[in-house]
Scaffold this motif. Structure first.
Motif, mmCIF file in Angstrom:
data_model
loop_
_atom_site.group_PDB
_atom_site.id
_atom_site.type_symbol
_atom_site.label_atom_id
_atom_site.label_comp_id
_atom_site.label_asym_id
_atom_site.label_seq_id
_atom_site.Cartn_x
_atom_site.Cartn_y
_atom_site.Cartn_z
ATOM 1 N N GLY A 23 21.490 -25.655 22.320
ATOM 2 C CA GLY A 23 20.973 -24.730 21.309
ATOM 3 C C GLY A 23 21.884 -24.482 20.131
ATOM 4 O O GLY A 23 21.646 -23.555 19.346
ATOM 5 N N ALA A 24 22.942 -25.275 19.982
ATOM 6 C CA ALA A 24 23.871 -25.069 18.870
ATOM 7 C C ALA A 24 23.264 -25.554 17.564
ATOM 8 O O ALA A 24 22.575 -26.576 17.527
ATOM 9 N N MET A 25 23.516 -24.805 16.488
ATOM 10 C CA MET A 25 23.098 -25.214 15.149
ATOM 11 C C MET A 25 24.300 -25.901 14.500
ATOM 12 O O MET A 25 25.147 -25.254 13.872
ATOM 13 N N LEU A 26 24.374 -27.219 14.675
ATOM 14 C CA LEU A 26 25.590 -27.958 14.359
ATOM 15 C C LEU A 26 25.993 -27.845 12.899
ATOM 16 O O LEU A 26 27.159 -27.601 12.589
ATOM 17 N N LEU A 27 25.056 -28.058 11.981
ATOM 18 C CA LEU A 27 25.406 -28.058 10.569
ATOM 19 C C LEU A 27 25.935 -26.702 10.139
ATOM 20 O O LEU A 27 26.978 -26.614 9.472
ATOM 21 N N ARG A 28 25.238 -25.621 10.520
ATOM 22 C CA ARG A 28 25.690 -24.272 10.156
ATOM 23 C C ARG A 28 27.051 -23.965 10.768
ATOM 24 O O ARG A 28 27.949 -23.426 10.097
ATOM 25 N N ASP A 29 27.214 -24.323 12.048
ATOM 26 C CA ASP A 29 28.478 -24.042 12.721
ATOM 27 C C ASP A 29 29.622 -24.820 12.084
ATOM 28 O O ASP A 29 30.735 -24.295 11.913
ATOM 29 N N ARG A 30 29.381 -26.082 11.727
ATOM 30 C CA ARG A 30 30.444 -26.895 11.143
ATOM 31 C C ARG A 30 30.838 -26.393 9.762
ATOM 32 O O ARG A 30 32.013 -26.412 9.407
ATOM 33 N N ILE A 31 29.866 -25.934 8.997
ATOM 34 C CA ILE A 31 30.185 -25.380 7.675
ATOM 35 C C ILE A 31 31.022 -24.113 7.828
ATOM 36 O O ILE A 31 32.024 -23.919 7.124
ATOM 37 N N THR A 32 30.637 -23.251 8.781
ATOM 38 C CA THR A 32 31.397 -22.024 9.018
ATOM 39 C C THR A 32 32.812 -22.328 9.490
ATOM 40 O O THR A 32 33.792 -21.747 9.007
ATOM 41 N N LEU A 33 32.933 -23.260 10.437
ATOM 42 C CA LEU A 33 34.252 -23.617 10.963
ATOM 43 C C LEU A 33 35.116 -24.284 9.898
ATOM 44 O O LEU A 33 36.324 -24.055 9.827
ATOM 45 N N LEU A 34 34.494 -25.113 9.068
ATOM 46 C CA LEU A 34 35.243 -25.744 7.972
ATOM 47 C C LEU A 34 35.718 -24.689 6.980
ATOM 48 O O LEU A 34 36.836 -24.769 6.448
#
Length: 349
Positions: free
Chosen positions: A247-258
Protein backbone atom coordinates in the motif's frame (compact mmCIF):
# COMPACT_ATOMS: atom_id res chain seq x y z
CA UNK A 1 14.27 -15.35 24.58
CA UNK A 2 13.30 -12.50 22.30
CA UNK A 3 15.73 -9.63 21.77
CA UNK A 4 12.87 -7.11 21.54
CA UNK A 5 11.00 -5.22 24.25
CA UNK A 6 7.45 -4.15 23.43
CA UNK A 7 6.27 -0.62 24.17
CA UNK A 8 2.53 0.06 24.13
CA UNK A 9 0.38 3.13 24.64
CA UNK A 10 -3.24 3.83 23.75
CA UNK A 11 -2.41 5.27 20.33
CA UNK A 12 1.16 4.02 19.80
CA UNK A 13 3.01 0.71 19.98
CA UNK A 14 6.42 -0.45 18.77
CA UNK A 15 9.23 -2.91 19.49
CA UNK A 16 12.58 -1.86 20.94
CA UNK A 17 15.71 -3.82 20.04
CA UNK A 18 17.66 -4.08 23.29
CA UNK A 19 21.01 -4.52 21.50
CA UNK A 20 20.34 -1.47 19.34
CA UNK A 21 19.44 0.60 22.40
CA UNK A 22 22.72 -0.45 24.07
CA UNK A 23 24.68 0.55 20.96
CA UNK A 24 22.90 3.92 20.72
CA UNK A 25 23.56 4.67 24.41
CA UNK A 26 27.22 3.67 23.97
CA UNK A 27 27.58 5.89 20.90
CA UNK A 28 25.98 8.84 22.73
CA UNK A 29 28.55 8.38 25.49
CA UNK A 30 31.36 8.18 22.91
CA UNK A 31 30.14 11.36 21.18
CA UNK A 32 29.98 13.26 24.49
CA UNK A 33 33.45 12.02 25.52
CA UNK A 34 34.94 12.89 22.12
CA UNK A 35 33.33 16.34 22.29
CA UNK A 36 34.75 17.03 25.76
CA UNK A 37 38.23 15.91 24.70
CA UNK A 38 38.08 17.90 21.47
CA UNK A 39 36.90 21.04 23.27
CA UNK A 40 39.76 20.75 25.76
CA UNK A 41 42.56 20.25 23.24
CA UNK A 42 44.20 23.35 21.75
CA UNK A 43 46.81 25.98 22.44
CA UNK A 44 45.22 26.26 25.87
CA UNK A 45 44.67 22.74 27.22
CA UNK A 46 41.59 22.31 29.39
CA UNK A 47 40.85 19.09 31.28
CA UNK A 48 37.48 17.40 30.57
CA UNK A 49 36.14 18.14 34.07
CA UNK A 50 37.12 21.80 33.64
CA UNK A 51 35.34 21.82 30.26
CA UNK A 52 32.14 20.60 31.92
CA UNK A 53 32.43 23.29 34.62
CA UNK A 54 32.98 25.97 31.98
CA UNK A 55 29.97 24.80 29.96
CA UNK A 56 27.72 25.10 33.01
CA UNK A 57 29.16 28.45 34.11
CA UNK A 58 31.34 27.28 37.01
CA UNK A 59 34.77 27.55 35.36
CA UNK A 60 37.34 30.31 35.37
CA UNK A 61 36.73 33.37 33.22
CA UNK A 62 39.45 32.31 30.77
CA UNK A 63 38.14 28.75 30.45
CA UNK A 64 34.57 29.93 29.91
CA UNK A 65 35.70 32.36 27.22
CA UNK A 66 37.70 29.70 25.35
CA UNK A 67 35.08 26.97 25.70
CA UNK A 68 31.85 28.90 25.12
CA UNK A 69 32.99 31.45 22.55
CA UNK A 70 35.53 29.55 20.46
CA UNK A 71 35.47 25.77 20.85
CA UNK A 72 31.96 24.66 21.78
CA UNK A 73 30.24 26.22 18.71
CA UNK A 74 32.80 24.52 16.49
CA UNK A 75 32.23 21.08 18.03
CA UNK A 76 28.45 21.56 18.06
CA UNK A 77 28.56 22.37 14.34
CA UNK A 78 30.66 19.25 13.69
CA UNK A 79 28.04 17.15 15.50
CA UNK A 80 25.11 18.71 13.62
CA UNK A 81 26.74 18.69 10.19
CA UNK A 82 28.14 15.17 10.54
CA UNK A 83 24.81 13.81 11.72
CA UNK A 84 22.86 15.58 8.97
CA UNK A 85 25.15 14.36 6.18
CA UNK A 86 25.13 10.80 7.54
CA UNK A 87 21.34 10.63 7.74
CA UNK A 88 21.03 12.18 4.28
CA UNK A 89 23.21 9.37 2.92
CA UNK A 90 21.23 6.73 4.80
CA UNK A 91 18.00 8.00 3.22
CA UNK A 92 19.43 7.86 -0.30
CA UNK A 93 20.94 4.41 0.16
CA UNK A 94 17.70 3.02 1.56
CA UNK A 95 15.38 4.76 -0.88
CA UNK A 96 17.13 3.66 -4.07
CA UNK A 97 18.70 0.46 -2.62
CA UNK A 98 22.17 1.52 -3.70
CA UNK A 99 25.17 1.24 -1.33
CA UNK A 100 27.06 3.79 -3.47
CA UNK A 101 24.55 6.59 -2.94
CA UNK A 102 25.51 9.62 -0.86
CA UNK A 103 24.76 13.35 -1.11
CA UNK A 104 28.26 14.30 -2.32
CA UNK A 105 28.54 11.53 -4.93
CA UNK A 106 25.07 12.27 -6.37
CA UNK A 107 25.75 16.00 -6.67
CA UNK A 108 23.42 17.10 -3.86
CA UNK A 109 26.25 18.48 -1.75
CA UNK A 110 27.65 20.40 -4.70
CA UNK A 111 24.22 21.78 -5.52
CA UNK A 112 24.15 23.27 -2.02
CA UNK A 113 27.73 24.47 -2.41
CA UNK A 114 26.99 26.22 -5.71
CA UNK A 115 23.95 27.96 -4.23
CA UNK A 116 25.89 29.02 -1.13
CA UNK A 117 28.82 30.42 -3.11
CA UNK A 118 26.31 32.17 -5.38
CA UNK A 119 24.61 33.62 -2.30
CA UNK A 120 27.92 34.94 -0.93
CA UNK A 121 28.92 36.33 -4.33
CA UNK A 122 25.65 38.03 -5.25
CA UNK A 123 24.89 39.50 -1.84
CA UNK A 124 28.38 40.82 -1.00
CA UNK A 125 29.17 44.50 -1.41
CA UNK A 126 32.50 46.05 -2.39
CA UNK A 127 33.63 45.94 1.24
CA UNK A 128 33.05 42.14 1.28
CA UNK A 129 30.16 42.57 3.74
CA UNK A 130 26.87 40.74 3.26
CA UNK A 131 23.95 42.95 2.29
CA UNK A 132 21.39 40.47 3.67
CA UNK A 133 21.17 38.41 6.86
CA UNK A 134 23.42 35.33 7.06
CA UNK A 135 20.34 33.41 8.26
CA UNK A 136 19.18 33.26 4.61
CA UNK A 137 22.26 31.21 3.73
CA UNK A 138 20.79 27.79 4.75
CA UNK A 139 17.74 28.51 2.58
CA UNK A 140 19.96 29.23 -0.42
CA UNK A 141 21.95 26.06 0.20
CA UNK A 142 18.75 24.06 0.68
CA UNK A 143 17.29 25.30 -2.62
CA UNK A 144 20.50 24.39 -4.46
CA UNK A 145 20.63 20.93 -2.89
CA UNK A 146 16.95 20.26 -3.67
CA UNK A 147 17.31 21.33 -7.29
CA UNK A 148 20.42 19.16 -7.73
CA UNK A 149 18.73 16.18 -6.06
CA UNK A 150 15.61 16.37 -8.20
CA UNK A 151 17.66 16.95 -11.35
CA UNK A 152 19.72 13.79 -10.88
CA UNK A 153 16.52 11.91 -9.94
CA UNK A 154 14.75 13.04 -13.14
CA UNK A 155 17.74 12.40 -15.42
CA UNK A 156 18.15 8.89 -13.98
CA UNK A 157 14.51 7.92 -14.50
CA UNK A 158 13.82 5.45 -17.29
CA UNK A 159 11.08 2.98 -16.37
CA UNK A 160 12.50 3.14 -12.89
CA UNK A 161 15.92 4.04 -11.52
CA UNK A 162 19.01 1.97 -12.23
CA UNK A 163 21.49 2.25 -9.30
CA UNK A 164 24.54 2.43 -11.56
CA UNK A 165 22.85 4.96 -13.89
CA UNK A 166 21.99 7.11 -10.89
CA UNK A 167 25.60 7.08 -9.66
CA UNK A 168 27.03 7.84 -13.11
CA UNK A 169 24.63 10.74 -13.69
CA UNK A 170 25.35 12.00 -10.17
CA UNK A 171 29.09 11.96 -10.84
CA UNK A 172 28.56 13.83 -14.12
CA UNK A 173 26.31 16.42 -12.47
CA UNK A 174 28.86 16.83 -9.67
CA UNK A 175 31.53 17.71 -12.25
CA UNK A 176 29.26 20.34 -13.83
CA UNK A 177 28.36 21.87 -10.46
CA UNK A 178 32.02 21.95 -9.43
CA UNK A 179 32.88 23.82 -12.62
CA UNK A 180 30.10 26.37 -12.05
CA UNK A 181 31.17 26.82 -8.43
CA UNK A 182 34.76 27.47 -9.52
CA UNK A 183 33.48 30.00 -12.07
CA UNK A 184 31.58 31.90 -9.37
CA UNK A 185 34.67 31.92 -7.17
CA UNK A 186 36.73 33.40 -10.02
CA UNK A 187 34.28 36.16 -10.92
CA UNK A 188 33.39 36.93 -7.29
CA UNK A 189 35.37 39.00 -4.75
CA UNK A 190 38.89 37.70 -4.11
CA UNK A 191 38.29 37.61 -0.36
CA UNK A 192 35.19 35.45 -0.84
CA UNK A 193 37.03 33.17 -3.28
CA UNK A 194 39.87 32.35 -0.89
CA UNK A 195 37.43 31.86 1.98
CA UNK A 196 35.12 29.71 -0.15
CA UNK A 197 37.97 27.47 -1.31
CA UNK A 198 38.62 26.32 2.27
CA UNK A 199 34.90 26.09 2.99
CA UNK A 200 34.22 23.87 -0.04
CA UNK A 201 36.78 21.34 1.19
CA UNK A 202 34.73 21.06 4.37
CA UNK A 203 35.60 22.89 7.58
CA UNK A 204 33.86 23.98 10.78
CA UNK A 205 36.54 26.58 11.50
CA UNK A 206 35.12 29.98 12.39
CA UNK A 207 31.71 28.67 13.47
CA UNK A 208 29.89 30.85 15.99
CA UNK A 209 26.92 30.36 18.26
CA UNK A 210 24.52 32.05 15.83
CA UNK A 211 25.42 29.54 13.13
CA UNK A 212 24.65 26.65 15.47
CA UNK A 213 21.32 28.15 16.56
CA UNK A 214 20.37 28.68 12.91
CA UNK A 215 21.13 25.10 11.85
CA UNK A 216 19.84 23.32 14.98
CA UNK A 217 16.05 23.73 14.44
CA UNK A 218 16.51 22.96 10.75
CA UNK A 219 18.10 19.58 11.50
CA UNK A 220 15.77 18.71 14.39
CA UNK A 221 12.57 19.34 12.40
CA UNK A 222 13.76 17.31 9.41
CA UNK A 223 14.88 14.42 11.64
CA UNK A 224 11.49 14.33 13.37
CA UNK A 225 9.76 14.31 9.98
CA UNK A 226 12.07 11.51 8.85
CA UNK A 227 11.25 9.32 11.85
CA UNK A 228 7.59 9.56 10.85
CA UNK A 229 8.57 8.22 7.41
CA UNK A 230 11.03 5.56 8.66
CA UNK A 231 8.65 2.69 7.95
CA UNK A 232 8.22 3.89 4.38
CA UNK A 233 11.97 3.51 3.81
CA UNK A 234 11.90 -0.01 5.25
CA UNK A 235 9.19 -0.89 2.72
CA UNK A 236 11.13 0.57 -0.21
CA UNK A 237 14.18 -1.51 0.67
CA UNK A 238 12.08 -4.62 -0.05
CA UNK A 239 11.58 -3.56 -3.68
CA UNK A 240 8.96 -1.61 -5.61
CA UNK A 241 6.56 -4.54 -6.10
CA UNK A 242 6.48 -5.48 -2.42
CA UNK A 243 6.15 -1.83 -1.37
CA UNK A 244 3.24 -1.28 -3.75
CA UNK A 245 1.60 -4.49 -2.53
CA UNK A 246 1.83 -3.18 1.03
CA UNK A 247 0.00 0.00 0.00
CA UNK A 248 2.95 2.39 -0.23
CA UNK A 249 2.63 5.44 -2.47
CA UNK A 250 6.13 5.21 -3.91
CA UNK A 251 6.33 8.43 -5.91
CA UNK A 252 4.96 10.62 -3.09
CA UNK A 253 7.14 8.90 -0.50
CA UNK A 254 10.28 9.23 -2.63
CA UNK A 255 9.68 12.92 -3.26
CA UNK A 256 9.18 13.51 0.47
CA UNK A 257 12.27 11.49 1.40
CA UNK A 258 14.34 13.24 -1.27
CA UNK A 259 13.14 16.57 0.13
CA UNK A 260 14.28 15.56 3.64
CA UNK A 261 17.61 14.20 2.40
CA UNK A 262 18.45 17.28 0.38
CA UNK A 263 17.30 19.54 3.21
CA UNK A 264 19.67 17.87 5.68
CA UNK A 265 22.58 17.92 3.22
CA UNK A 266 21.89 21.51 2.19
CA UNK A 267 21.75 22.76 5.77
CA UNK A 268 25.01 21.00 6.66
CA UNK A 269 26.78 22.30 3.55
CA UNK A 270 25.65 25.86 4.27
CA UNK A 271 27.72 26.04 7.45
CA UNK A 272 30.27 23.20 7.35
CA UNK A 273 31.00 23.11 3.62
CA UNK A 274 31.45 20.01 1.53
CA UNK A 275 32.69 17.51 4.13
CA UNK A 276 33.05 14.60 1.74
CA UNK A 277 32.06 10.94 2.06
CA UNK A 278 30.49 11.17 5.52
CA UNK A 279 27.12 10.39 3.94
CA UNK A 280 28.67 7.33 2.29
CA UNK A 281 30.66 5.84 5.18
CA UNK A 282 28.47 6.49 8.24
CA UNK A 283 25.37 4.53 7.07
CA UNK A 284 27.57 1.53 6.17
CA UNK A 285 29.19 1.56 9.62
CA UNK A 286 25.75 1.91 11.21
CA UNK A 287 24.39 -1.11 9.29
CA UNK A 288 27.29 -3.20 10.55
CA UNK A 289 26.29 -2.26 14.10
CA UNK A 290 22.46 -2.44 14.07
CA UNK A 291 21.31 -3.78 10.71
CA UNK A 292 19.18 -2.03 8.10
CA UNK A 293 15.97 -1.32 10.03
CA UNK A 294 15.54 2.41 9.47
CA UNK A 295 14.11 3.16 12.92
CA UNK A 296 17.47 2.47 14.56
CA UNK A 297 19.66 3.12 11.51
CA UNK A 298 18.84 6.85 11.57
CA UNK A 299 20.08 7.67 15.11
CA UNK A 300 23.11 5.36 14.80
CA UNK A 301 24.08 6.87 11.43
CA UNK A 302 23.74 10.36 12.89
CA UNK A 303 25.96 9.51 15.87
CA UNK A 304 28.59 7.81 13.69
CA UNK A 305 28.59 10.78 11.29
CA UNK A 306 29.04 13.19 14.19
CA UNK A 307 31.99 11.13 15.46
CA UNK A 308 33.64 11.08 12.02
CA UNK A 309 33.49 14.86 11.56
CA UNK A 310 34.58 15.61 15.13
CA UNK A 311 37.59 13.29 14.89
CA UNK A 312 38.52 14.62 11.42
CA UNK A 313 38.30 18.20 12.73
CA UNK A 314 40.37 17.33 15.82
CA UNK A 315 43.10 15.74 13.68
CA UNK A 316 43.04 18.64 11.24
CA UNK A 317 43.62 21.33 13.87
CA UNK A 318 46.14 19.46 16.04
CA UNK A 319 48.25 17.18 13.83
CA UNK A 320 49.74 20.02 11.76
CA UNK A 321 49.52 22.80 14.34
CA UNK A 322 49.82 25.80 14.01
CA UNK A 323 48.36 25.13 10.54
CA UNK A 324 44.75 23.98 10.29
CA UNK A 325 43.76 21.37 7.73
CA UNK A 326 40.02 21.25 6.82
CA UNK A 327 38.16 18.24 8.18
CA UNK A 328 37.00 17.34 4.67
CA UNK A 329 40.56 16.47 3.68
CA UNK A 330 40.65 13.58 6.17
CA UNK A 331 37.11 12.31 5.51
CA UNK A 332 37.90 12.28 1.78
CA UNK A 333 41.22 10.50 2.38
CA UNK A 334 39.30 7.63 3.98
CA UNK A 335 36.06 7.87 1.98
CA UNK A 336 37.49 7.93 -1.55
CA UNK A 337 39.26 4.54 -1.26
CA UNK A 338 36.15 3.13 0.43
CA UNK A 339 34.00 4.32 -2.48
CA UNK A 340 36.37 2.62 -4.95
CA UNK A 341 36.12 -0.57 -2.90
CA UNK A 342 32.30 -0.45 -2.96
CA UNK A 343 32.34 0.23 -6.71
CA UNK A 344 34.66 -2.75 -7.26
CA UNK A 345 32.56 -5.02 -5.05
CA UNK A 346 29.34 -4.22 -6.94
CA UNK A 347 30.91 -4.40 -10.43
CA UNK A 348 28.98 -7.59 -11.38
CA UNK A 349 25.64 -6.56 -9.88
Amino acid sequence: MTKYTSFRMKTLSFLLDRRAILIIVSLIGAVILTALISIGIGEIFIKPDAVVKALFGYGTDMNELVVKQFRFPRIAMAILAGGALAVSGAILQGMIRNPLASPDILGITWGGALATIGFLTVFSDKANALTVSIQWQPLASFIGAVLAGFLVFILSWKNGISPIRLVLIGIGLTAVLQALTTLLMIIGPIYRASDANIWITGSVHGTNGQDVLTLLPWVVVLLILLMVYSRRVNLQELGDDVAKGAGAMLLRDRITLLFISTGLAGGAVAFAGGVGFVGLMAPHIARKLVGSSFGVLVPVSALVGSMLVMIADLIGRTLFSPLEVPAGVFTAAIGAPYFIYLLYRSRNK
